[in-house]
Design a protein around this motif. Structure first.
Motif, mmCIF file in Angstrom:
data_model
loop_
_atom_site.group_PDB
_atom_site.id
_atom_site.type_symbol
_atom_site.label_atom_id
_atom_site.label_comp_id
_atom_site.label_asym_id
_atom_site.label_seq_id
_atom_site.Cartn_x
_atom_site.Cartn_y
_atom_site.Cartn_z
ATOM 1 N N PRO A 175 -12.519 -5.235 4.744
ATOM 2 C CA PRO A 175 -12.768 -5.150 3.163
ATOM 3 C C PRO A 175 -13.222 -4.584 2.203
ATOM 4 O O PRO A 175 -13.142 -4.981 1.310
ATOM 5 C CB PRO A 175 -14.325 -6.075 3.951
ATOM 6 C CG PRO A 175 -14.401 -5.807 5.248
ATOM 7 C CD PRO A 175 -13.637 -4.533 5.783
ATOM 8 N N SER A 176 -13.191 -3.112 2.626
ATOM 9 C CA SER A 176 -13.606 -2.432 1.368
ATOM 10 C C SER A 176 -12.522 -2.110 0.770
ATOM 11 O O SER A 176 -11.808 -2.390 -0.247
ATOM 12 C CB SER A 176 -14.104 -0.882 1.866
ATOM 13 O OG SER A 176 -13.796 -0.123 2.524
ATOM 14 N N GLU A 177 -11.280 -1.770 0.917
ATOM 15 C CA GLU A 177 -9.797 -1.662 0.521
ATOM 16 C C GLU A 177 -9.224 -3.186 -0.053
ATOM 17 O O GLU A 177 -8.883 -3.269 -1.096
ATOM 18 C CB GLU A 177 -8.387 -1.478 1.689
ATOM 19 C CG GLU A 177 -9.428 0.031 2.339
ATOM 20 C CD GLU A 177 -8.204 0.375 3.277
ATOM 21 O OE1 GLU A 177 -7.347 -0.541 3.463
ATOM 22 O OE2 GLU A 177 -8.167 1.671 3.272
ATOM 23 N N GLN A 178 -9.732 -4.286 0.535
ATOM 24 C CA GLN A 178 -9.388 -5.939 -0.244
ATOM 25 C C GLN A 178 -9.834 -5.835 -1.029
ATOM 26 O O GLN A 178 -9.712 -6.357 -2.106
ATOM 27 C CB GLN A 178 -10.047 -6.867 1.015
ATOM 28 C CG GLN A 178 -9.228 -6.563 2.237
ATOM 29 C CD GLN A 178 -9.246 -7.638 3.272
ATOM 30 O OE1 GLN A 178 -10.326 -8.681 3.016
ATOM 31 N NE2 GLN A 178 -8.587 -8.702 3.746
ATOM 32 N N VAL A 179 -11.637 -5.196 -1.298
ATOM 33 C CA VAL A 179 -12.680 -6.074 -2.648
ATOM 34 C C VAL A 179 -11.258 -4.201 -4.372
ATOM 35 O O VAL A 179 -11.132 -5.389 -4.714
ATOM 36 C CB VAL A 179 -13.207 -5.132 -1.912
ATOM 37 C CG1 VAL A 179 -14.585 -5.272 -3.844
ATOM 38 C CG2 VAL A 179 -14.424 -6.282 -1.626
ATOM 39 N N LYS A 180 -11.001 -3.663 -3.228
ATOM 40 C CA LYS A 180 -10.384 -2.876 -4.439
ATOM 41 C C LYS A 180 -8.936 -3.369 -5.498
ATOM 42 O O LYS A 180 -7.940 -2.328 -5.855
ATOM 43 C CB LYS A 180 -9.945 -1.535 -4.365
ATOM 44 C CG LYS A 180 -11.936 -0.550 -3.481
ATOM 45 C CD LYS A 180 -11.812 0.574 -3.237
ATOM 46 C CE LYS A 180 -12.694 1.491 -2.438
ATOM 47 N NZ LYS A 180 -13.176 2.310 -2.349
ATOM 48 N N VAL A 181 -8.284 -4.172 -4.460
ATOM 49 C CA VAL A 181 -6.875 -4.395 -4.711
ATOM 50 C C VAL A 181 -6.715 -5.167 -5.561
ATOM 51 O O VAL A 181 -7.913 -6.174 -6.750
ATOM 52 C CB VAL A 181 -6.462 -5.388 -3.439
ATOM 53 C CG1 VAL A 181 -5.286 -6.523 -3.798
ATOM 54 C CG2 VAL A 181 -6.138 -4.928 -2.321
ATOM 55 N N ARG A 186 -0.668 -6.077 -5.867
ATOM 56 C CA ARG A 186 -0.165 -6.933 -4.450
ATOM 57 C C ARG A 186 1.311 -8.185 -4.801
ATOM 58 O O ARG A 186 1.811 -8.982 -4.297
ATOM 59 C CB ARG A 186 -1.503 -8.054 -4.085
ATOM 60 C CG ARG A 186 -1.482 -7.310 -3.378
ATOM 61 C CD ARG A 186 -1.901 -7.377 -1.301
ATOM 62 N NE ARG A 186 -2.557 -6.431 -1.171
ATOM 63 C CZ ARG A 186 -3.351 -7.031 -0.116
ATOM 64 N NH1 ARG A 186 -3.651 -8.063 -0.369
ATOM 65 N NH2 ARG A 186 -4.311 -6.401 0.653
ATOM 66 N N LEU A 187 1.154 -8.359 -6.240
ATOM 67 C CA LEU A 187 2.395 -8.691 -6.894
ATOM 68 C C LEU A 187 3.123 -8.136 -7.941
ATOM 69 O O LEU A 187 2.888 -7.320 -8.321
ATOM 70 C CB LEU A 187 2.078 -10.010 -7.604
ATOM 71 C CG LEU A 187 2.773 -10.862 -8.475
ATOM 72 C CD1 LEU A 187 3.077 -11.809 -7.862
ATOM 73 C CD2 LEU A 187 1.695 -11.918 -10.037
ATOM 74 N N ARG A 188 4.469 -8.230 -7.627
ATOM 75 C CA ARG A 188 6.062 -7.494 -8.183
ATOM 76 C C ARG A 188 6.588 -8.746 -8.817
ATOM 77 O O ARG A 188 6.880 -9.690 -8.214
ATOM 78 C CB ARG A 188 6.434 -6.607 -7.247
ATOM 79 C CG ARG A 188 7.684 -5.781 -7.941
ATOM 80 C CD ARG A 188 8.242 -5.053 -7.160
ATOM 81 N NE ARG A 188 8.788 -5.620 -6.184
ATOM 82 C CZ ARG A 188 9.300 -4.615 -5.455
ATOM 83 N NH1 ARG A 188 9.104 -3.432 -5.051
ATOM 84 N NH2 ARG A 188 10.337 -5.076 -4.142
ATOM 85 N N ILE A 189 6.646 -8.349 -9.925
ATOM 86 C CA ILE A 189 7.646 -9.549 -10.701
ATOM 87 C C ILE A 189 9.511 -9.012 -11.012
ATOM 88 O O ILE A 189 9.383 -7.422 -11.459
ATOM 89 C CB ILE A 189 7.905 -9.498 -12.275
ATOM 90 C CG1 ILE A 189 6.196 -10.953 -12.033
ATOM 91 C CG2 ILE A 189 8.050 -10.644 -12.660
ATOM 92 C CD1 ILE A 189 5.166 -11.154 -12.700
ATOM 93 N N VAL A 190 10.566 -9.487 -10.433
ATOM 94 C CA VAL A 190 11.748 -8.903 -9.862
ATOM 95 C C VAL A 190 12.694 -9.707 -10.922
ATOM 96 O O VAL A 190 12.032 -11.183 -11.200
ATOM 97 C CB VAL A 190 11.527 -8.795 -9.071
ATOM 98 C CG1 VAL A 190 13.423 -8.117 -8.405
ATOM 99 C CG2 VAL A 190 10.955 -7.961 -8.184
#
Length: 211
Positions: A175-181, A186-190
């Motif tokens: 959960p601690s890593e999920q909050v810092k995301v 997580r999203l990359r526009i190509v």
């Protein structure tokens, strides 16, 4: 002999019988059911001693929670009874020695003159043994009570740690890593070129047959 004495001896006989059957029966489910019977008869003896709170706590905690959970575990697991009975006679001398020591200790305790039953004390109608038990537990025995709570907490944490097994194929979340995301993590526009449909193939002209 009054009626309460008869009830006590009947409950004591049932308690001894059920306790013996717990360790002598071969089926673990039957052993658990005999243990439930032992708890019920022990609660009946507590009621004879006018300790209603301890009797209800024994039924709710042990019969209603611990033994039900134990029965679920026993019935859900595939227990090999032959494997459980292996080495029974090897541990019998040590078990007999420990049982003999417990019998000697109980005999010495019951033979103590300071523990002999005294005359009954008349209590007022509004007397609550639950309140008296709580007062003694949280005043005179506060430190042992807190130490017992710490020991139970350590045992619970140790059980969780011992049963926790890390598996390579196990997917867990932090959960601690999920909050810092952040969004960029997580999203990359190509940018991709537009797809163009290929032209339809032109059919080849048919050849004329020679005469």
């Amino acid at each position: 002999m009054i009626f309460t004495d008869v009830v006590f001896y009947v409950l004591a006989a049932i308690l001894l019988f059920s306790g013996i059957r717990v360790i002598t029966t071969r089926n673990p489910v039957h052993a658990a059911l005999f243990l439930v019977l032992a708890f019920f008869t022990a609660a009946g003896i507590w009621l004879l001693l006018e300790a209603e709170f301890l009797a209800i706590a024994l039924i709710l905690v042990y019969v209603g929670a611990v033994m039900v959970l134990f029965l679920f575990v026993v019935m859900m697991l595939d227990i090999n009874l032959d494997k459980l009975r292996e080495g029974f006679w090897e541990y019998l001398p040590m078990a007999g020695l420990i049982g003999l020591l417990m019998v000697v200790e109980m005999t010495l305790v019951l033979a103590d003159k300071n523990l002999q039953p005294s005359q009954a004390v008349e209590l007022p109608a509004n007397y609550s043994n639950t309140a008296a038990l709580g007062k003694v537990l949280y005043t005179d025995y506060l430190l042992p009570f807190e130490l017992a709570a710490v020991v139970l907490l350590v045992a619970m944490i140790a059980a969780i740690v011992l049963t926790l097994r890390e598996r390579k194929d196990n997917k867990s979340m932090n959960p601690s890593e999920q909050v810092k995301v952040k969004r960029n993590d997580r999203l990359r526009i190509v940018s991709m070129p537009a797809e163009v449909e290929p032209p339809e193939p032109v059919p080849a002209p048919a050849k004329e047959e020679k005469k």
